[in-house]
Every structure is written in C-alpha cells, then in structure tokens.
Design a protein around this motif. Structure first.
Motif, mmCIF file in Angstrom:
data_model
loop_
_atom_site.group_PDB
_atom_site.id
_atom_site.type_symbol
_atom_site.label_atom_id
_atom_site.label_comp_id
_atom_site.label_asym_id
_atom_site.label_seq_id
_atom_site.Cartn_x
_atom_site.Cartn_y
_atom_site.Cartn_z
ATOM 1 N N THR A 97 1.058 -1.121 0.166
ATOM 2 C CA THR A 97 -0.097 -0.094 0.422
ATOM 3 C C THR A 97 0.584 1.505 -0.204
ATOM 4 O O THR A 97 1.292 2.174 -0.809
ATOM 5 N N THR A 100 2.310 1.234 -3.566
ATOM 6 C CA THR A 100 1.714 2.022 -4.949
ATOM 7 C C THR A 100 1.143 3.895 -4.569
ATOM 8 O O THR A 100 1.564 4.139 -4.762
ATOM 9 N N SER A 101 0.963 3.959 -2.777
ATOM 10 C CA SER A 101 0.360 5.652 -2.547
ATOM 11 C C SER A 101 1.571 6.235 -3.320
ATOM 12 O O SER A 101 0.914 7.190 -3.487
ATOM 13 N N LEU A 105 -0.037 8.110 -6.309
ATOM 14 C CA LEU A 105 -1.110 8.983 -6.045
ATOM 15 C C LEU A 105 -0.169 10.680 -4.683
ATOM 16 O O LEU A 105 -1.520 11.513 -4.985
ATOM 17 N N VAL A 106 0.972 9.742 -5.067
ATOM 18 C CA VAL A 106 1.822 11.411 -4.347
ATOM 19 C C VAL A 106 2.757 12.267 -4.966
ATOM 20 O O VAL A 106 3.431 11.495 -5.460
ATOM 21 N N ARG A 112 6.482 11.499 -0.358
ATOM 22 C CA ARG A 112 6.786 10.147 -1.170
ATOM 23 C C ARG A 112 8.195 9.570 -0.007
ATOM 24 O O ARG A 112 7.955 8.663 0.289
#
Length: 134
Positions: A97, A100-101, A105-106, A112
């Motif tokens: 998770t 992936t994030s 997504l970031v 990060r």
C-alpha cells in the motif's frame, strides 16, 4: 461547588460515552477487515480495546475473551507475540500500500520519502515483536 462537581461528572460521562462509541465503531470496522483485505483488523481491535479500557470493563472483557477476536490481540497485549502469518501479512500489506500510494498517488518527493520512512519504521517494529508459539 456543587455545579462544578456536576459539570465534571457530566464531562467524564460524555468522554466515557465517546470512548465506548469509538470502541464499538473500531470493533465493527475491524470485523469488516476480516473479510476485506485492505482494512487492518488487528490495529483496529487494539484501538477498540484501548477505548473499552477507558469506558467499559464489560466491553473490554468481552473483546479480550471473544472466541474469534480475542486471540488476534491477546498475544500482543500480554507480550507473548503475534502469529508469524499476521506479521508477514502486515509487512507485505504495508509495503504494497505504501509503495502504491507513494509512486502513483503522491506527487511530492518529500512526502514519498516520509511514507517510505514510516513503512521502514513500522516494519522494524513488527520484526522486533516476538512470534507467538503455535
């Protein structure tokens, strides 16, 4: 003086009810986590038992002695360890998770890096926990 004492009792009662409701909410979401793979069951149960310890001895005892939910958290609470499968699953889900994030997504590099540092810290913590026998 009487109004002050009454106000303190009302505040304590309201806080107690809030902890009780949060404990019930965390327990309900944790039960969903048994069936939904990305909901973290054990951390939610630990939050629930912490809330119950501050609000209701009956609910606290019920959760710890529950046939299915109790064993998931008792080993952690009494220091005897967590099952190896739970440890491996938690570490794999954390890295899946977080990676992936962080990658998809970031947009901010410093966030990060922070996510990966948090994942590393939690992983180290989990690796240091004893593994339950059995």
């Amino acid at each position: 003086m009487m109004k002050s004492d009454n106000g303190n009792l009302l505040r304590k009662s309201a806080v107690r009810w809030c902890f009780l409701l949060l404990g019930m909410l965390f327990t309900a979401i944790a039960v969903l986590g048994i069936f939904l793979p990305l909901l973290p069951t054990v951390p939610l149960l630990l939050l629930a038992v912490a809330c119950f310890s501050r609000s209701s001895e009956k609910c606290h005892s019920w959760l710890l002695n529950h046939n299915h939910l109790g064993p998931l958290i008792r080993g952690y609470l009494d220091g005897t360890g967590i099952p190896l499968r739970a440890k491996i699953t938690a570490i794999l889900l954390i890295w899946l998770t977080i990676t992936t994030s962080a990658l998809f997504l970031v947009p901010l590099v410093w966030v990060r890096i922070l996510l990966f540092l948090l994942a590393a810290g939690v992983t180290i913590y989990l690796l240091r926990l004893p593994v339950a026998e059995g």
